[in-house]
Design a protein around this motif. Structure first.
Motif, PDB file in Angstrom:
ATOM      1  N   UNK A  35       0.925  -1.476   0.041  1.00 27.37           N
ATOM      2  CA  UNK A  35      -0.041   0.122   0.052  1.00 27.37           C
ATOM      3  C   UNK A  35       1.027   1.241  -0.217  1.00 27.37           C
ATOM      4  N   UNK A  36       1.934   1.296   0.699  1.00 33.03           N
ATOM      5  CA  UNK A  36       2.761   2.594   0.726  1.00 33.03           C
ATOM      6  C   UNK A  36       3.521   2.629  -0.326  1.00 33.03           C
ATOM      7  N   UNK A  37       3.977   1.538  -0.702  1.00 38.07           N
ATOM      8  CA  UNK A  37       4.644   1.521  -2.221  1.00 38.07           C
ATOM      9  C   UNK A  37       3.690   2.155  -3.387  1.00 38.07           C
ATOM     10  N   UNK A  38       2.569   1.886  -3.426  1.00 41.45           N
ATOM     11  CA  UNK A  38       1.552   2.229  -4.314  1.00 41.45           C
ATOM     12  C   UNK A  38       1.331   3.605  -4.132  1.00 41.45           C
ATOM     13  N   UNK A  39       1.106   3.958  -3.016  1.00 38.81           N
ATOM     14  CA  UNK A  39       0.973   5.379  -2.741  1.00 38.81           C
ATOM     15  C   UNK A  39       2.189   6.625  -3.243  1.00 38.81           C
ATOM     16  N   UNK A  40       3.268   5.977  -2.863  1.00 32.31           N
ATOM     17  CA  UNK A  40       4.492   6.591  -3.184  1.00 32.31           C
ATOM     18  C   UNK A  40       4.729   6.748  -4.657  1.00 32.31           C
ATOM     19  N   UNK A  41       4.329   5.626  -5.552  1.00 27.92           N
ATOM     20  CA  UNK A  41       4.383   5.896  -6.861  1.00 27.92           C
ATOM     21  C   UNK A  41       3.463   7.131  -7.378  1.00 27.92           C
ATOM     22  N   UNK A  42       2.253   6.879  -6.787  1.00 29.35           N
ATOM     23  CA  UNK A  42       1.401   7.817  -7.250  1.00 29.35           C
ATOM     24  C   UNK A  42       1.632   9.395  -6.593  1.00 29.35           C
ATOM     25  N   UNK A  43       2.297   9.463  -5.547  1.00 28.57           N
ATOM     26  CA  UNK A  43       2.940  10.644  -5.172  1.00 28.57           C
ATOM     27  C   UNK A  43       3.893  11.128  -6.088  1.00 28.57           C
ATOM     28  N   UNK A  44       4.765  10.246  -6.605  1.00 22.35           N
ATOM     29  CA  UNK A  44       5.870  10.561  -7.475  1.00 22.35           C
ATOM     30  C   UNK A  44       5.266  10.867  -8.858  1.00 22.35           C
ATOM     31  N   UNK A  59      -2.843  13.419 -12.555  1.00 21.51           N
ATOM     32  CA  UNK A  59      -2.729  13.871 -11.308  1.00 21.51           C
ATOM     33  C   UNK A  59      -4.089  13.664 -10.577  1.00 21.51           C
ATOM     34  N   UNK A  60      -5.102  13.675 -10.893  1.00 22.15           N
ATOM     35  CA  UNK A  60      -6.400  13.207 -10.499  1.00 22.15           C
ATOM     36  C   UNK A  60      -6.512  11.750 -10.009  1.00 22.15           C
ATOM     37  N   UNK A  61      -6.009  10.985 -11.163  1.00 21.30           N
ATOM     38  CA  UNK A  61      -6.462   9.624 -11.027  1.00 21.30           C
ATOM     39  C   UNK A  61      -5.288   8.950  -9.760  1.00 21.30           C
ATOM     40  N   UNK A  62      -4.079   9.822  -9.929  1.00 25.98           N
ATOM     41  CA  UNK A  62      -3.153   9.334  -8.967  1.00 25.98           C
ATOM     42  C   UNK A  62      -3.524   9.787  -7.493  1.00 25.98           C
ATOM     43  N   UNK A  63      -4.111  10.835  -7.510  1.00 21.25           N
ATOM     44  CA  UNK A  63      -4.685  11.429  -6.109  1.00 21.25           C
ATOM     45  C   UNK A  63      -5.702  10.467  -5.509  1.00 21.25           C
TER      46      UNK A  63
ATOM     47  N   UNK B  18      13.247   7.853  -5.765  1.00 23.00           N
ATOM     48  CA  UNK B  18      13.017   6.477  -5.938  1.00 23.00           C
ATOM     49  C   UNK B  18      11.772   6.216  -6.985  1.00 23.00           C
ATOM     50  N   UNK B  19      10.833   6.753  -6.806  1.00 21.86           N
ATOM     51  CA  UNK B  19       9.703   6.592  -7.752  1.00 21.86           C
ATOM     52  C   UNK B  19       9.411   7.751  -8.697  1.00 21.86           C
ATOM     53  N   UNK B  20      10.342   8.763  -8.995  1.00 23.56           N
ATOM     54  CA  UNK B  20      10.280   9.613  -9.790  1.00 23.56           C
ATOM     55  C   UNK B  20      10.490   9.001 -11.299  1.00 23.56           C
ATOM     56  N   UNK B  21       9.739   9.516 -12.180  1.00 22.11           N
ATOM     57  CA  UNK B  21       9.611   8.841 -13.501  1.00 22.11           C
ATOM     58  C   UNK B  21      11.053   9.176 -14.036  1.00 22.11           C
TER      59      UNK B  21
END
Lengths: 153, 153
Positions: A35-44, A59-63, B18-21
């Protein structure tokens, strides 16, 4: 066999019993890290949108993903026996996490509030507002990491 | 240093690079697996709600997480070099996934459609409808697994 029963049988096959409650401690650790990894990806992704070419939809889908994960009850993934590494399943959670539950609730609540606001702001599509709310959300992530997460090991 | 810059600096520290594209292939594999694990956990919660004590709120939040993850553009996590294991980072994706992109789009689209319907139905709070839609969603998961995922290794 009715359609309903067939469908449920397929679904049961799909998820097996691997993630049926109650979860083994090592699975709780794995899933909370997921869960944290997936959130971090989306923060990125949001950061890349803020810093580069702003794609409102991305951005909206990531958030939305961050908020929905934050809303999904990850507290259930910190059960008994999840306070330390289990074999190859590593965790960076500090012992204090399990001793200071009021503080955990405070920090988790702050993150959840800002993550939901982030989803709302991102859906609005206004870059400056997203930038500000991204910063506020990141601060709540960091507050919990600073308090309850060990350095890399 | 303005608040905005400070906030962004904190966020940058938080997620690091780490998770920046663009992501390294091994990180793409890790994050897509994280997404599927987190969805599977939430499918398990919905199943437990259907089979046991139905908690509308928990089921709705679980379904919302699945839908939001499904909507988040995981196709970006199947870049070049992610078709096989990279060191300790294992993947079960079949070679066909990278050769049959029309089929991938079809199966991924079917899952995405049913996952969003699942979130809608779960938000409605009606158990029988949720049970039916859970089955339909599970079938779309299974269709992709059957076609593009290797057995456990």
């Amino acid at each position: 066999m009715t359609y309903r029963i067939l469908a449920l049988s397929i679904a049961t096959l799909l998820i097996g019993n691997a993630y049926a409650a109650p979860l083994k401690p090592e699975d709780q650790i794995k899933i909370r890290k997921a869960g944290y990894s997936f959130m971090a990806w989306n923060m990125g992704k949001i950061k890349a949108n803020i810093d580069g070419n702003f794609n409102k939809d991305e951005a909206a889908k990531a958030a939305a993903a961050i908020a929905a994960i934050s809303n999904s009850g990850m507290g259930a993934l910190y059960g008994a026996g999840t306070d330390k590494d289990i074999g190859d399943t590593k965790t960076r959670v500090k012992a204090e996490f399990f001793q200071e539950q009021d503080k955990v609730r405070e920090l988790a609540g702050a993150f959840n509030k800002e993550a939901n606001e982030l989803a709302k702001v991102a859906a609005g599509g206004e870059l400056a507002a997203l930038r500000a709310q991204f910063g506020k959300t990141g601060e709540t992530c960091k507050a919990c990491h600073d308090k309850f997460r060990k350095e890399d090991h």
